[in-house]
Design a protein around this motif. Structure first.
Motif, PDB file in Angstrom:
ATOM      1  N   ASN A   2       0.826  -1.208   0.000  1.00 23.74           N
ATOM      2  CA  ASN A   2       0.000   0.000   0.000  1.00 23.74           C
ATOM      3  C   ASN A   2       0.862   1.261   0.000  1.00 23.74           C
ATOM      4  N   PHE A   3       0.778   2.030  -1.085  1.00 25.00           N
ATOM      5  CA  PHE A   3       1.508   3.292  -1.208  1.00 25.00           C
ATOM      6  C   PHE A   3       0.619   4.488  -0.872  1.00 25.00           C
ATOM      7  N   TYR A   4      -0.667   4.261  -0.711  1.00 20.12           N
ATOM      8  CA  TYR A   4      -1.614   5.377  -0.703  1.00 20.12           C
ATOM      9  C   TYR A   4      -1.275   6.389   0.404  1.00 20.12           C
ATOM     10  N   GLY A   5      -1.225   7.662   0.009  1.00 19.86           N
ATOM     11  CA  GLY A   5      -0.966   8.736   0.954  1.00 19.86           C
ATOM     12  C   GLY A   5       0.495   8.966   1.281  1.00 19.86           C
ATOM     13  N   LYS A   6       1.397   8.159   0.697  1.00 18.89           N
ATOM     14  CA  LYS A   6       2.824   8.277   1.038  1.00 18.89           C
ATOM     15  C   LYS A   6       3.496   9.407   0.245  1.00 18.89           C
ATOM     16  N   ASN A   7       4.478  10.040   0.870  1.00 24.23           N
ATOM     17  CA  ASN A   7       5.329  11.029   0.197  1.00 24.23           C
ATOM     18  C   ASN A   7       6.461  10.315  -0.539  1.00 24.23           C
ATOM     19  N   PHE A   8       6.999  10.978  -1.565  1.00 23.21           N
ATOM     20  CA  PHE A   8       8.218  10.514  -2.231  1.00 23.21           C
ATOM     21  C   PHE A   8       9.139  11.724  -2.321  1.00 23.21           C
ATOM     22  N   LEU A   9       9.931  11.924  -1.253  1.00 29.06           N
ATOM     23  CA  LEU A   9      10.734  13.131  -1.104  1.00 29.06           C
ATOM     24  C   LEU A   9      12.205  12.894  -1.436  1.00 29.06           C
ATOM     25  N   LYS A  10      12.629  11.642  -1.330  1.00 29.29           N
ATOM     26  CA  LYS A  10      13.993  11.246  -1.670  1.00 29.29           C
ATOM     27  C   LYS A  10      13.959   9.748  -1.949  1.00 29.29           C
ATOM     28  N   GLU A  11      14.973   9.260  -2.636  1.00 30.92           N
ATOM     29  CA  GLU A  11      14.953   7.880  -3.120  1.00 30.92           C
ATOM     30  C   GLU A  11      14.771   6.871  -1.994  1.00 30.92           C
ATOM     31  N   TYR A  12      15.424   7.095  -0.863  1.00 29.63           N
ATOM     32  CA  TYR A  12      15.389   6.088   0.197  1.00 29.63           C
ATOM     33  C   TYR A  12      14.158   6.212   1.098  1.00 29.63           C
ATOM     34  N   ASP A  13      13.165   7.017   0.671  1.00 29.14           N
ATOM     35  CA  ASP A  13      11.843   6.935   1.312  1.00 29.14           C
ATOM     36  C   ASP A  13      11.192   5.583   1.025  1.00 29.14           C
ATOM     37  N   ILE A 319       6.061   8.717 -13.563  1.00 26.17           N
ATOM     38  CA  ILE A 319       5.329   9.667 -12.719  1.00 26.17           C
ATOM     39  C   ILE A 319       3.852   9.291 -12.670  1.00 26.17           C
ATOM     40  N   LYS A 320       3.329   8.806 -13.769  1.00 24.09           N
ATOM     41  CA  LYS A 320       1.937   8.337 -13.765  1.00 24.09           C
ATOM     42  C   LYS A 320       1.758   7.210 -12.744  1.00 24.09           C
ATOM     43  N   ALA A 321       2.706   6.279 -12.723  1.00 27.48           N
ATOM     44  CA  ALA A 321       2.637   5.174 -11.750  1.00 27.48           C
ATOM     45  C   ALA A 321       2.709   5.709 -10.323  1.00 27.48           C
ATOM     46  N   LEU A 322       3.611   6.662 -10.080  1.00 25.87           N
ATOM     47  CA  LEU A 322       3.771   7.233  -8.748  1.00 25.87           C
ATOM     48  C   LEU A 322       2.483   7.946  -8.290  1.00 25.87           C
ATOM     49  N   LEU A 323       1.921   8.767  -9.160  1.00 27.33           N
ATOM     50  CA  LEU A 323       0.690   9.481  -8.810  1.00 27.33           C
ATOM     51  C   LEU A 323      -0.453   8.496  -8.556  1.00 27.33           C
ATOM     52  N   VAL A 325      -0.448   5.312  -7.588  1.00 27.13           N
ATOM     53  CA  VAL A 325      -0.417   4.476  -6.379  1.00 27.13           C
ATOM     54  C   VAL A 325      -0.463   5.278  -5.079  1.00 27.13           C
ATOM     55  N   THR A 326       0.028   6.526  -5.114  1.00 29.49           N
ATOM     56  CA  THR A 326       0.060   7.318  -3.882  1.00 29.49           C
ATOM     57  C   THR A 326      -1.194   8.177  -3.710  1.00 29.49           C
ATOM     58  N   CYS A 327      -1.885   8.452  -4.830  1.00 34.96           N
ATOM     59  CA  CYS A 327      -2.981   9.429  -4.756  1.00 34.96           C
ATOM     60  C   CYS A 327      -4.238   8.963  -5.482  1.00 34.96           C
ATOM     61  N   GLY A 328      -4.146   7.832  -6.168  1.00 35.99           N
ATOM     62  CA  GLY A 328      -5.271   7.370  -6.978  1.00 35.99           C
ATOM     63  C   GLY A 328      -5.978   6.158  -6.409  1.00 35.99           C
ATOM     64  N   ASP A 329      -6.974   5.684  -7.136  1.00 31.28           N
ATOM     65  CA  ASP A 329      -7.780   4.547  -6.708  1.00 31.28           C
ATOM     66  C   ASP A 329      -7.323   3.266  -7.405  1.00 31.28           C
ATOM     67  N   VAL A 330      -6.059   2.906  -7.184  1.00 31.12           N
ATOM     68  CA  VAL A 330      -5.489   1.712  -7.809  1.00 31.12           C
ATOM     69  C   VAL A 330      -5.916   0.457  -7.060  1.00 31.12           C
ATOM     70  N   TYR A 331      -5.946   0.562  -5.723  1.00 24.01           N
ATOM     71  CA  TYR A 331      -6.191  -0.641  -4.914  1.00 24.01           C
ATOM     72  C   TYR A 331      -7.668  -0.713  -4.514  1.00 24.01           C
TER      73      TYR A 331
END
Length: 331
Positions: A2-13, A319-323, A325-331
Motif C-alpha cells: 500500500n503506497f496510498y498517501g505516502k510522500n516521495f521526497l527522496k529515493e530512500y523513502d 510519474i503516472k505510476a507514482l501518482l 499508487v500514492t494518490c489514486g484509486d489503484v487498490y
C-alpha cells in the motif's frame, strides 16, 4: 503493497521492493497506454505543481500523467505564490493540502519539500531539489530495464560533475536496487561523503558496489550504461569557464564509449544536453572554447545506443505510476 498517501521526497523513502513495484507498474501502464487502454485512477482529483525552477520534462510529465489519470492540474510558479516570502512553508502546505489531493515540488532546498511533506496532509512528490531527483530515477531504471533486460547487477557509470543531485541520486538508488554505480569525476567534484556513506550502508543489503574515481579509463571499463548531465546546473552558468577547464577530459565521446569494452552499452542523459551549437549555451561554448558540444558529443547523443528520448518519455510513465499508487484509486 500500500503506497496510498505516502510522500516521495527522496529515493530512500522507499525500499527495494517498493521502488521495483513502481518501476514494474510504470512498465505495465506504459503497455496499456500503447494499446489505448484508459487508466482513470484519479478522476476528480486535483494536484498542485509548485515550481521554483524552470522545467521541460518534469512539468510536462506531471501535467500529462495527471491528466491521463483523470486529475486536474494547477501550476504554481514562484511568482504566483507567497511561499517563503510572506507565508511560511508550513502555512502554505496546510492551505494547499486542504484543497489539493497531492503536491509536486520542484525547487532548491530539500528542507522545503520535506516541510511540505510534513504539514500538507496529502502526498508530496519531490520533482527535483538541489539534493535529490527521485522521479528521474524511476524513469532511468525503467529505461535500463527496457533496453538491457534488467538493471540487477549492471554497472551504471556517471561521468562529469559528480557532486550534483543526479550523481547522488544514482549512487543511492543503485545501492537500493542492487546496481553497481561508478562516479567518474575530478576530485573536487566527487559525491558528498555523507552520500557515499549512505550508499555503502545500503549496498550491504543489496550486494551492489560503487567506485568513485577521477580515472576515466578505470571508471568506464565494463560499464553497461554511460550517463552524464550538464556541467553547469541551473544558476551556475557564470562558472562555465571554470567547469570546462575541470571537466573537458570527462566529455562523453566515442572514444570513451569504446573504453567500456562492451558491445551493448547504452548512453543516458537526463536532459537538457549541450551536444551542439543550436542553443545559447552551445553557441557560447563554441565561442569560448571552439567546441561543438560540452558534456557529450553530437555523435554520441544521436547514436543508435543513445536512449535519451526513451528516457525522457519514461518520465511521464513513471510519474503516472507514482501518482496513481500514492494518490489514486489503484487498490
Amino acid at each position: 503493497m500500500n503506497f496510498y498517501g505516502k510522500n516521495f521526497l527522496k529515493e530512500y523513502d522507499f525500499d527495494k521492493d517498493q521502488l521495483e513495484t513502481l518501476i514494474n507498474f510504470a512498465e505495465h501502464l506504459k503497455t496499456k497506454e500503447k494499446h489505448g487502454i484508459p487508466q482513470r485512477f484519479m478522476s476528480g482529483k486535483h494536484i498542485a505543481l509548485i515550481f521554483e525552477k524552470q522545467s521541460t520534462r518534469t512539468r510536462s510529465a506531471f501535467t500529462v500523467a495527471a491528466s491521463k489519470l483523470g486529475a486536474n492540474v494547477e501550476y504554481l510558479s514562484k511568482n504566483d505564490m507567497q511561499l517563503g516570502a510572506k507565508e511560511s512553508v508550513e502555512d502554505t502546505a496546510k492551505v494547499l493540502g486542504s484543497m489539493f489531493d497531492g503536491i509536486a515540488f520542484r525547487g532548491f532546498e530539500q528542507s522545503t519539500v520535506e516541510e511540505l511533506g510534513t504539514h500538507a496532509g496529502v502526498p508530496v512528490w519531490n520533482a527535483l531539489t538541489n539534493e535529490w531527483h527521485p522521479t528521474q530515477m524511476l524513469a532511468d531504471f525503467l529505461t535500463i530495464k527496457e533496453h538491457l533486460g534488467t538493471y540487477h547487477g549492471k554497472t551504471v557509470t556517471f561521468v562529469g560533475d559528480g557532486r550534483n543531485n543526479m550523481s547522488h541520486s544514482l549512487l543511492v538508488t543503485g545501492a537500493i536496487l542492487g546496481v553497481n554505480i561508478n562516479i567518474v569525476a575530478p576530485e573536487s567534484l566527487q559525491p558528498a561523503l555523507s552520500v557515499q556513506k549512505l550508499a555503502k550502508e545500503l549496498q550491504q543489503q543489496s550486494g551492489s558496489r560503487s567506485l568513485i574515481t577521477s580515472d576515466v579509463e578505470k571508471g568506464v571499463h565494463g560499464s553497461d550504461v554511460i550517463y552524464t548531465d550538464v556541467w553547469c546546473s541551473m544558476g551556475e552558468e557564470d562558472a562555465l569557464e571554470e567547469r570546462y577547464e575541470l571537466l573537458h577530459p570527462y566529455q562523453v565521446n566515442q572514444q570513451m564509449m569504446d573504453m567500456t569494452g562492451k558491445e551493448n552499452t547504452i548512453f543516458l542523459h537526463c536532459l537538457p544536453a549541450i551536444h551542439d551549437t543550436t542553443t545559447d549555451v552551445g553557441k557560447l561554448a563554441y565561442e569560448k572554447f571552439g567546441v561543438d558540444g560540452l558534456e557529450v558529443t553530437d555523435e554520441v547523443f544521436r547514436s543508435s545506443y543513445s536512449k535519451v528520448f526513451d528516457q525522457a518519455e519514461n518520465r511521464m510513465h513513471t510519474i503516472k505510476a507514482l501518482l496513481a499508487v500514492t494518490c489514486g484509486d489503484v487498490y
